[in-house]
Design a protein around this motif. Sequence first.
Motif, PDB file in Angstrom:
ATOM      1  N   PRO A 150       0.791  -1.230   0.000  1.00 14.89           N
ATOM      2  CA  PRO A 150       0.000   0.000   0.000  1.00 14.89           C
ATOM      3  C   PRO A 150       0.825   1.284   0.000  1.00 14.89           C
ATOM      4  N   LEU A 151       2.017   1.251   0.615  1.00 16.45           N
ATOM      5  CA  LEU A 151       2.850   2.446   0.684  1.00 16.45           C
ATOM      6  C   LEU A 151       3.792   2.581  -0.497  1.00 16.45           C
ATOM      7  N   SER A 152       3.825   1.597  -1.359  1.00 11.14           N
ATOM      8  CA  SER A 152       4.679   1.651  -2.541  1.00 11.14           C
ATOM      9  C   SER A 152       4.020   2.519  -3.610  1.00 11.14           C
ATOM     10  N   SER A 153       4.822   3.151  -4.432  1.00 10.20           N
ATOM     11  CA  SER A 153       4.285   4.005  -5.492  1.00 10.20           C
ATOM     12  C   SER A 153       3.692   3.141  -6.597  1.00 10.20           C
ATOM     13  N   ILE A 154       2.701   3.682  -7.278  1.00 11.18           N
ATOM     14  CA  ILE A 154       2.077   2.949  -8.369  1.00 11.18           C
ATOM     15  C   ILE A 154       3.067   2.715  -9.502  1.00 11.18           C
ATOM     16  N   SER A 155       4.070   3.570  -9.595  1.00 11.39           N
ATOM     17  CA  SER A 155       5.100   3.387 -10.629  1.00 11.39           C
ATOM     18  C   SER A 155       5.964   2.172 -10.328  1.00 11.39           C
ATOM     19  N   SER A 156       6.396   2.038  -9.074  1.00  8.10           N
ATOM     20  CA  SER A 156       7.248   0.913  -8.706  1.00  8.10           C
ATOM     21  C   SER A 156       6.511  -0.414  -8.773  1.00  8.10           C
ATOM     22  N   LEU A 157       5.190  -0.377  -8.635  1.00  9.76           N
ATOM     23  CA  LEU A 157       4.386  -1.595  -8.680  1.00  9.76           C
ATOM     24  C   LEU A 157       3.964  -1.963 -10.100  1.00  9.76           C
ATOM     25  N   GLY A 158       4.260  -1.080 -11.047  1.00  6.49           N
ATOM     26  CA  GLY A 158       3.857  -1.334 -12.422  1.00  6.49           C
ATOM     27  C   GLY A 158       2.353  -1.265 -12.621  1.00  6.49           C
ATOM     28  N   ALA A 159       1.683  -0.434 -11.810  1.00  3.63           N
ATOM     29  CA  ALA A 159       0.226  -0.358 -11.847  1.00  3.63           C
ATOM     30  C   ALA A 159      -0.296   0.666 -12.845  1.00  3.63           C
ATOM     31  N   ILE A 160       0.590   1.389 -13.520  1.00  2.00           N
ATOM     32  CA  ILE A 160       0.164   2.424 -14.461  1.00  2.00           C
ATOM     33  C   ILE A 160      -0.074   1.803 -15.830  1.00  2.00           C
ATOM     34  N   ASN A 161      -1.286   1.958 -16.330  1.00  4.08           N
ATOM     35  CA  ASN A 161      -1.650   1.458 -17.653  1.00  4.08           C
ATOM     36  C   ASN A 161      -1.432   2.571 -18.675  1.00  4.08           C
TER      37      ASN A 161
END
Length: 429
Positions: free
Chosen positions: A217-228
């Motif tokens: 939850p505290l990780s950035s969406i960029s580091s998680l590869g969550a950006i489409n």
Amino acid sequence: MASVFLYHVVGDLTVGKPELEEFYETETIGSAIRAIRESTGCGITVWKRKTHMEMAENNDTRQQRFVGILTSLDVVSFLAKPQCLEDQDKAMKTLVSDVVVPDNALLKIVDPGIRLIDALEMMKQGVRRLLVLKSTVWKGMSKRFSILYNGKWLKNVDNSSCNNLSINVSAPSSAASSASSSSSSTPPFMRNKFCCLSREDIIRFLIGCLGALAPLPLSSISSLGAINHNYSSIDASLPAAEATQKNPGDPSAFAIMESTPDGRHRILGEISVSKLWKCDYIAAAWALANLSTGQFIMGIEDNVSSRWLTDFNNNSLDNGVESTRPRKISSMSSGYSPVSPTFGVGRGTYRGRSAPLTCKTTSSLAAVMAQMLSHRATHVWVTEGEDDDDVLVGVVGYADILAAVTSKPPSLSALTPRSIIELRLENHH
């Protein structure tokens, strides 16, 4: 893999969910508009009516009766057709079967004892609704009641019987983890009662388990590869009718953009199922057919505050549904100027109520989830830069979040010092 996915089952999420009331394809568009507005989402599931042979149906025959999901964007796009604008009375009486896009794969009927991780895998593969059997004897399957015995899940067990079980602690396989049908323990009068779970329901449940998901939850969406990065967009100077000619995909939204001198793109607004959910559907259809996308987004929510198509506010609803009486609509009555605005100069006019929901690439996953739930949105647009220099780089939707929460957690080195402190405090509590 977070334990919350292994120790919880779909039945946990059905507590308090209302029984599904089937909406049939033989209903009219006017009835569909009212149903969508009253729904908890931006769309409704559409079904075929039961035949006499299907009165005592099973899951397979019920699955075959499912047609698809009708959204607010589908309805507005249909009403924006020239023939519908010319004869609105006929358009509102059109059968839903003529408008809904058939897609039987969007819904899956599951047992309440199926593991949450298996449900998430289904939704990651494209399922948008889970139809779950309701039962008066279902007691839920929290971590406390999740008991493995000989590699199988036991449902509806009492605390007294738990002490007499020999627990197999080995993790079950995907097949073994799916609970067997609970219809045998369901009273006859409850066996045909189901509730529908959406991806929003899953996200709402997960945001209450942030501690168990740490450090995701505290990780950035960029580091998680969550950006489409494969989002749908339309230039602000183009006709809004182009939205009716394209399939936005998932999420069901178009970014309305303007180009900068250096070739980058800024987001001004959006045309989406969530923005159109509560609007005046007939007014939105006229605007979609006659205005540019830039003009359309300026008034996409103004009708809520009695500014969009004010000449027709008194006739906009008829028992909760748009009036079926034909209307004469013009740019004067809509409050829009037929001259396209200079988007580069007047960009500030797009801020406020109609401003799109955005976040940064550095935003945490928890923050994005909270944004979506608090605004009842299906997505959040991702930008880079500061203030008016920000550019659109992607979007985060339901599917992206589900993929992120089931991914391998990043190392603590990927977190900022402040995030690490917050994470330790969360674990401490």
